[in-house]
Design a protein around this motif. Structure first.
Motif, short mmCIF file in Angstrom:
data_model
loop_
_atom_site.label_atom_id
_atom_site.label_comp_id
_atom_site.label_asym_id
_atom_site.label_seq_id
_atom_site.Cartn_x
_atom_site.Cartn_y
_atom_site.Cartn_z
N ALA A 45 0.50 -1.02 -0.13
CA ALA A 45 0.69 0.26 0.42
C ALA A 45 0.54 1.11 -0.04
CB ALA A 45 -1.07 0.29 1.24
N LEU A 46 2.30 0.99 0.79
CA LEU A 46 2.86 2.41 0.81
C LEU A 46 3.08 2.29 -0.71
CD1 LEU A 46 4.47 2.10 4.03
CD2 LEU A 46 3.13 3.78 3.35
N PHE A 47 3.93 1.49 -1.46
CA PHE A 47 4.82 1.72 -2.65
C PHE A 47 3.65 2.24 -3.77
CE2 PHE A 47 6.78 -2.58 -2.71
CZ PHE A 47 7.88 -2.07 -1.46
N VAL A 48 2.26 2.33 -4.06
CA VAL A 48 1.04 2.49 -3.88
C VAL A 48 1.50 4.73 -3.42
CG1 VAL A 48 -0.78 3.07 -4.92
CG2 VAL A 48 -0.08 0.84 -4.65
N GLU A 49 1.24 4.23 -2.42
CA GLU A 49 0.86 6.02 -1.40
C GLU A 49 2.16 7.04 -2.47
OE1 GLU A 49 -1.14 9.39 -0.13
OE2 GLU A 49 -1.34 7.41 -0.52
N ALA A 50 3.34 6.12 -2.14
CA ALA A 50 4.61 6.96 -2.33
C ALA A 50 5.03 7.68 -3.72
CB ALA A 50 6.07 5.93 -2.05
N SER A 51 3.11 6.60 -4.89
CA SER A 51 3.78 7.07 -6.26
C SER A 51 3.69 8.60 -6.96
CB SER A 51 3.13 6.46 -7.32
OG SER A 51 1.28 7.14 -7.01
N HIS A 52 3.04 9.50 -5.72
CA HIS A 52 2.87 11.22 -5.37
C HIS A 52 3.66 11.79 -4.22
CE1 HIS A 52 -1.30 8.60 -4.02
NE2 HIS A 52 -1.26 9.64 -3.57
N ASP A 53 4.09 10.43 -2.87
CA ASP A 53 4.85 11.33 -1.76
C ASP A 53 6.31 11.70 -1.77
OD1 ASP A 53 5.68 11.66 1.16
OD2 ASP A 53 3.33 11.37 1.65
N ASP A 54 6.92 12.17 -2.54
CA ASP A 54 8.53 12.27 -2.89
C ASP A 54 9.04 11.87 -0.94
OD1 ASP A 54 8.33 13.05 -5.16
OD2 ASP A 54 8.52 15.29 -5.10
#
Length: 123
Positions: A45-54
């Protein structure tokens, strides 16, 4: 996550042979998708979230780097001709296996997949 998992990775991936490395990786995979399944699902889930959170992307990259350094050292110890490529192949494979396992996709034989990657990487 890294604090919990790095000791487990290190303890299961200190091989004297390719077969011991494969066995340790299979055991590690079992841990990450068994008793540590919630944390592995959270990482996805964090991988997906990291797509728009530097900031999150940087934190995940640092943790991933620490884990990959440990795995790379094992490929070096076993004489892999390209330990960097071998490490990346293994990391991408683990992440794909996690996704399939946790998302309930195909029932994949992780041992066969990990065996193929390690043996091909050591040729």
């Amino acid at each position: 996550m890294v604090t919990v998992e790095l000791p487990v990775v290190a303890s299961r991936t200190s091989p004297a042979s390719a077969q011991e490395f494969i066995d340790g990786l299979v055991d590690l995979y079992g841990f990450l998708t068994g008793s540590n399944r919630e944390m592995t699902a959270a990482r996805l889930a964090l991988f997906v979230e990291a797509s728009h959170d530097d900031e999150l992307r940087a934190l995940l990259a640092e943790g991933r780097s620490r884990l990959l350094t440990t795995l790379r050292s094992q490929f070096v110890a076993l004489g892999a001709p390209d330990p960097d490529l071998a490490t990346q192949l293994l990391a991408v494979c683990f992440e794909g296996l996690f996704l399939h396992d946790i998302a309930g996709h195909d029932d994949i034989d992780a041992r066969s997949v990990l065996d193929a990657i390690v043996r091909a990487s050591l040729r």
